[in-house]
Design a protein around this motif. Structure first.
Motif, PDB file in Angstrom:
ATOM      1  N   ASN A  78       2.725  44.173  35.171  1.00  0.00           N
ATOM      2  CA  ASN A  78       4.114  44.608  35.065  1.00  0.00           C
ATOM      3  C   ASN A  78       4.644  44.960  36.453  1.00  0.00           C
ATOM      4  N   HIS A  93      13.624  48.229  35.028  1.00  0.00           N
ATOM      5  CA  HIS A  93      14.259  47.323  34.077  1.00  0.00           C
ATOM      6  C   HIS A  93      13.268  46.336  33.466  1.00  0.00           C
ATOM      7  N   GLY A  94      12.012  46.387  33.861  1.00  0.00           N
ATOM      8  CA  GLY A  94      11.062  45.371  33.429  1.00  0.00           C
ATOM      9  C   GLY A  94      11.063  44.159  34.340  1.00  0.00           C
ATOM     10  N   ARG A 111       1.182  42.306  31.208  1.00  0.00           N
ATOM     11  CA  ARG A 111       1.863  41.577  30.134  1.00  0.00           C
ATOM     12  C   ARG A 111       1.234  40.197  29.998  1.00  0.00           C
ATOM     13  N   ARG A 132       2.283  43.496  25.163  1.00  0.00           N
ATOM     14  CA  ARG A 132       2.630  44.527  26.143  1.00  0.00           C
ATOM     15  C   ARG A 132       2.186  45.925  25.708  1.00  0.00           C
TER      16      ARG A 132
END
Length: 442
Positions: A162, A167-168, A309, A371
């Motif tokens: 990640n 915000h990802g 992820r 995730r």
């Protein structure tokens, strides 16, 4: 003229992938096992200095052990706690040398795509009867293809961390400063010592991987007084971040949290809570981290222990039944969603929870959790036992999921009371860096 049956392809030769191959061999099936790394357990070796939370008695798949014992393997002390490196060298390396396993294993070979023979994702008629096409590339060779009757993806998530951004997405400036960012748990006191000694280091993340990194950096700072350690977490406060202490059903995990908490209480580490990273910038004084309201730094190096992820890019032509948030199989997602589960235990599950719209394709191990954090290794062994039984038509065995897991005694969120600790702890939080396994054992 008789034709040989198609193999079952397994992607990834970590503990769960090798266990899947062992179960297939036990049932007379033909596995074909692809591993992108130079050795089995390649990802685990990258955090090999980390000690696992669980002892040997909970780290070895039963069918894999049966194969090993046929070769004269002696199991380690069941009550000893190995490091990741010891697990690879003492268990996975010998398992890979079992003749039947060695014949099935292809190292330094990356699977680049999986589809159905003569079909793209859209085509439906006769789809279920078509074999899989698995495209792969050896390190020093040309791309090749083979047909398979089933595919088990146990490739994990370690190589798709990640980002730091809240915000990802990658934070602004994160890509250009990548040479100063380590994703996972570096070997601070070993191979990476000079990278961090006498530097200002920021650790980002609140899970077990972050705690491990902070503890090693604090030890380094005691030896190299110019070393400074910052710690940034996204949650507004520490809450249950440090686990159940002496009440933790996994004593080594509780000990890790207690040691990390003690560092803060002694003021050896500077903690900043509620951090939502938006941008990184390189200044003459060092790297400055900007959040919504706060700024951290300047620092010289960043350790991103922010989880992992799944890489789904090479599965684009398959019909995956994935939860839109977790990116795990749809039926599994409600059992592992950290937004609604306050504790780190997950019911044992098997083929029914892991089935996709694409028959005979399965995500297993850490990758099956998408995730979500805190994957348990014994759960992965039960996943592949159930799937292999189903592939062999033994549905009663496939659905007889009987693995008993205890309450963890640790909350995975700051809301709700902690679970009551169990009397025993027959599980392992897989040593994958945070999330990623989040949790590893240390």
């Amino acid at each position: 003229m008789d034709t040989l049956p198609l193999p079952v392809v397994i992607i990834g030769a970590g503990p769960v992938g090798l266990a899947a191959a062992a179960h297939l061999l036990h049932r007379g099936e033909t596995p074909m096992l692809f591993e992108a790394g130079e050795t089995v357990g390649a990802s685990m070796s990258q955090w090999g200095q980390v000690r696992l939370f669980s002892p040997w008695r909970y780290l070895v798949d039963q069918q894999a052990q049966a194969l090993l014992e046929e070769q004269g393997w002696q199991a380690p002390d069941p009550d000893a706690y190995p490091t990741g490196r010891q697990l690879v060298e003492t268990y996975l390396f010998p398992l890979a040398q079992v003749p039947a396993m060695q014949a099935a294993l292809r190292l330094q070979t990356r699977v680049s795509a999986v589809s159905r023979l003569g079909m793209d994702k859209v085509k439906t008629p006769l789809r279920e009867a078509a074999p899989f096409v698995v495209r792969y590339q050896p390190k020093d060779g040309e791309e090749q293809e083979l047909l398979a009757r089933a595919v088990i993806d146990a490739s994990g998530t370690y190589h798709t961390p990640n980002p730091l951004g809240a915000h990802g997405m990658l934070a602004l400036g994160e890509r250009s400063l990548r040479q100063h960012i380590f994703y996972g748990i570096p070997d601070v006191l070993g191979a990476e010592r000079e990278r961090y000694a006498r530097r200002r280091v920021l650790v980002v993340g609140s899970g077990h991987s972050a705690q491990q990194a902070v503890l090693e950096l604090a030890q380094l700072a005691e030896q190299e007084s110019e070393t400074q350690v910052w710690w940034a977490i996204r949650r507004p406060g520490v809450g249950q971040m440090f686990g159940g202490g002496e009440s933790d059903a996994l004593p080594e995990r509780g000990h890790l949290g207690a040691r990390a908490l003690a560092l803060l209480e002694r003021g050896q580490v500077r903690l900043v809570a509620g951090v939502q990273i938006h941008a990184l910038s390189h200044t003459p004084e060092g790297i400055v981290i900007a959040g919504e309201e706060e700024h951290i730094g300047p620092v010289d190096e960043i350790i991103a222990a922010t989880g992992f992820r799944p890489d789904l890019s090479f599965l684009r032509e398959l019909r995956l039944s994935l939860d839109p948030a977790m990116e795990s199989p749809v039926a599994l997602a409600p059992l592992i969603d950290p937004n609604v589960h306050s504790c780190g235990t997950v019911p044992p599950h098997g083929v029914d929870e892991l089935t996709h719209a694409e028959p005979n394709f399965f995500l297993v191990g850490m990758k099956s959790y998408g995730r979500a954090p805190t994957f348990l290794m014994l759960t992965g062994y039960e996943q592949v036992r159930s799937i292999v039984a189903a592939l062999c038509g033994e549905w009663e065995a496939a659905r007889a999921v009987e693995l008993a897991l205890p309450e963890a005694g640790v909350c995975s969120s700051d809301e709700g009371a902690c679970c009551a600790p169990a009397a025993s702890s027959p599980l392992l939080t897989i040593g994958l860096p945070r999330r990623a396994t989040g949790a590893k054992s240390r």
